[in-house]
Write a protein that holds these residues in place. Structure first.
Motif, PDB file in Angstrom:
ATOM      1  N   UNK A  56       0.856  -1.191   0.000  1.00 20.08           N
ATOM      2  CA  UNK A  56       0.000   0.000   0.000  1.00 20.08           C
ATOM      3  C   UNK A  56       0.886   1.233   0.000  1.00 20.08           C
ATOM      4  N   UNK A  57       0.700   2.087  -0.978  1.00 22.69           N
ATOM      5  CA  UNK A  57       1.508   3.296  -1.124  1.00 22.69           C
ATOM      6  C   UNK A  57       0.684   4.473  -0.616  1.00 22.69           C
TER       7      UNK A  57
ATOM      8  N   UNK B  19      -3.135   9.910   7.508  1.00 22.51           N
ATOM      9  CA  UNK B  19      -3.838   8.951   8.359  1.00 22.51           C
ATOM     10  C   UNK B  19      -5.054   8.355   7.650  1.00 22.51           C
ATOM     11  N   UNK B  20      -5.763   9.178   6.890  1.00 21.55           N
ATOM     12  CA  UNK B  20      -6.912   8.679   6.130  1.00 21.55           C
ATOM     13  C   UNK B  20      -6.459   7.617   5.140  1.00 21.55           C
ATOM     14  N   UNK B  21      -5.371   7.896   4.432  1.00 24.31           N
ATOM     15  CA  UNK B  21      -4.849   6.927   3.467  1.00 24.31           C
ATOM     16  C   UNK B  21      -4.443   5.628   4.163  1.00 24.31           C
ATOM     17  N   UNK B  22      -3.809   5.742   5.318  1.00 23.86           N
ATOM     18  CA  UNK B  22      -3.408   4.559   6.069  1.00 23.86           C
ATOM     19  C   UNK B  22      -4.613   3.718   6.480  1.00 23.86           C
ATOM     20  N   UNK B  23      -5.661   4.383   6.916  1.00 24.87           N
ATOM     21  CA  UNK B  23      -6.854   3.663   7.345  1.00 24.87           C
ATOM     22  C   UNK B  23      -7.494   2.886   6.191  1.00 24.87           C
TER      23      UNK B  23
ATOM     24  N   UNK C  18       4.146   1.686   2.286  1.00 25.31           N
ATOM     25  CA  UNK C  18       5.220   2.480   1.691  1.00 25.31           C
ATOM     26  C   UNK C  18       4.759   3.930   1.614  1.00 25.31           C
ATOM     27  N   UNK C  19       5.649   4.857   1.898  1.00 25.41           N
ATOM     28  CA  UNK C  19       5.296   6.272   1.959  1.00 25.41           C
ATOM     29  C   UNK C  19       5.856   7.025   0.753  1.00 25.41           C
ATOM     30  N   UNK C  20       5.059   7.953   0.264  1.00 25.21           N
ATOM     31  CA  UNK C  20       5.469   8.757  -0.885  1.00 25.21           C
ATOM     32  C   UNK C  20       4.726  10.077  -0.830  1.00 25.21           C
TER      33      UNK C  20
ATOM     34  N   UNK D 180       7.367  -0.369   5.740  1.00 18.12           N
ATOM     35  CA  UNK D 180       7.353  -1.263   6.896  1.00 18.12           C
ATOM     36  C   UNK D 180       6.268  -2.316   6.750  1.00 18.12           C
ATOM     37  N   UNK D 181       6.432  -3.388   7.520  1.00 19.97           N
ATOM     38  CA  UNK D 181       5.527  -4.529   7.506  1.00 19.97           C
ATOM     39  C   UNK D 181       4.383  -4.266   8.483  1.00 19.97           C
TER      40      UNK D 181
END
Length: 255
Positions: free
Chosen positions: A6-7, A76-80, A88-90, A158-159
């Motif tokens: 997930x990016x 945080x919305x994207x993470x949820x 993965x962060x971008x 991260x996992x």
């Protein structure tokens, strides 16, 4: 090596850059990914550009916030919304090299790691290569990270099966650094992929381009996130500035 990645991409008024950012994800040699973009109520054509891509590629998923809440809230919305094993962060103005994900997933598995990052190169607002690679200590310890954020947000992965989704409250700044500190406090040490895998875009209006804002927000990490008193936070900030201005410069290579 086929787990979903997930990016996580917060966006706000990045019409000038978002197309190149998305294309750099679509060009990945590792194809099992979902790109979660949370738009923080952009007022330019950012949303229209993302929707254009999303209509043609169902791996690209857009979530539109009804009002502007800040970059951390959008992240945080994207993470949820993310469903992958790996997070993965971008950022919406940065660019990945085509083998970025593939090399990092291979590196995680080969070294039995749950978190890694990489070195990165720098470009200016127009996309011109500044011929500068930002490296880091290898390995990187919690103590080293405590005094300097060596982890480029655009390179971290991260996992989530191991750590869970790391969602921090957004009233404090430097959310990215606080995420890496949370991880390193648990695992103590991390190995980076020892090569550049991305382009970081230096913009005139970015927080990192404002020395005063950067000092203020980094001080807040010691004062608010770690909860140290005022005097101790000031002393830590002095150490941070020395590390940032003297030690970290050793890891910036002209190419």
């Amino acid at each position: 090596m086929n787990e979903l990645v997930s990016i996580i991409v917060p966006t706000y008024n990045t019409e000038k850059f978002i197309r190149q950012t998305i294309e750099s994800v679509q060009n990945q040699s590792y194809i099992n990914w979902e790109m979660i973009l949370a738009d923080d109520a952009s007022t330019d054509r950012t949303v229209a550009i993302i929707e254009e891509f999303a209509q043609k590629d169902n791996r690209i998923k857009l979530f539109k916030l009804p009002e502007n809440r800040g970059n951390g809230f959008a992240r945080n919305v994207a993470l949820e919304k993310a469903t992958g094993k790996y997070m993965a962060y971008l950022d919406a103005d940065d660019v990945w090299f085509p083998e970025k994900l593939e090399k990092q997933i291979q590196f995680l598995k080969a070294n039995n790691l749950h978190f890694t990052f990489s070195f990165y190169d720098s470009i200016d607002e127009e996309g011109n290569d500044l011929n500068r690679t930002v490296e880091s200590p290898n390995p990187l310890t919690y103590k080293q990270l405590f005094f300097c954020n060596y982890v480029g947000n655009l390179t971290a992965i991260y996992d989530a099966d191991y750590f869970g989704k790391i969602i921090l409250e957004t009233s404090q700044k430097r959310q990215d650094w606080r995420i890496w500190l949370t991880i390193l406090k648990q695992i103590k040490i991390v190995k980076p992929v020892p090569e550049s895998l991305a382009f970081y875009r230096i913009r005139k209006d970015s927080v990192s381009s404002s020395k005063f804002k950067l000092i203020k927000h980094n001080f807040g990490v010691y004062r608010q996130f770690h909860g140290y008193n005022l005097v101790f936070s000031v002393l830590l900030m002095v150490r941070f500035l020395f590390t940032q201005l003297v030690i970290k410069r050793r890891y910036i290579k002209k190419i």
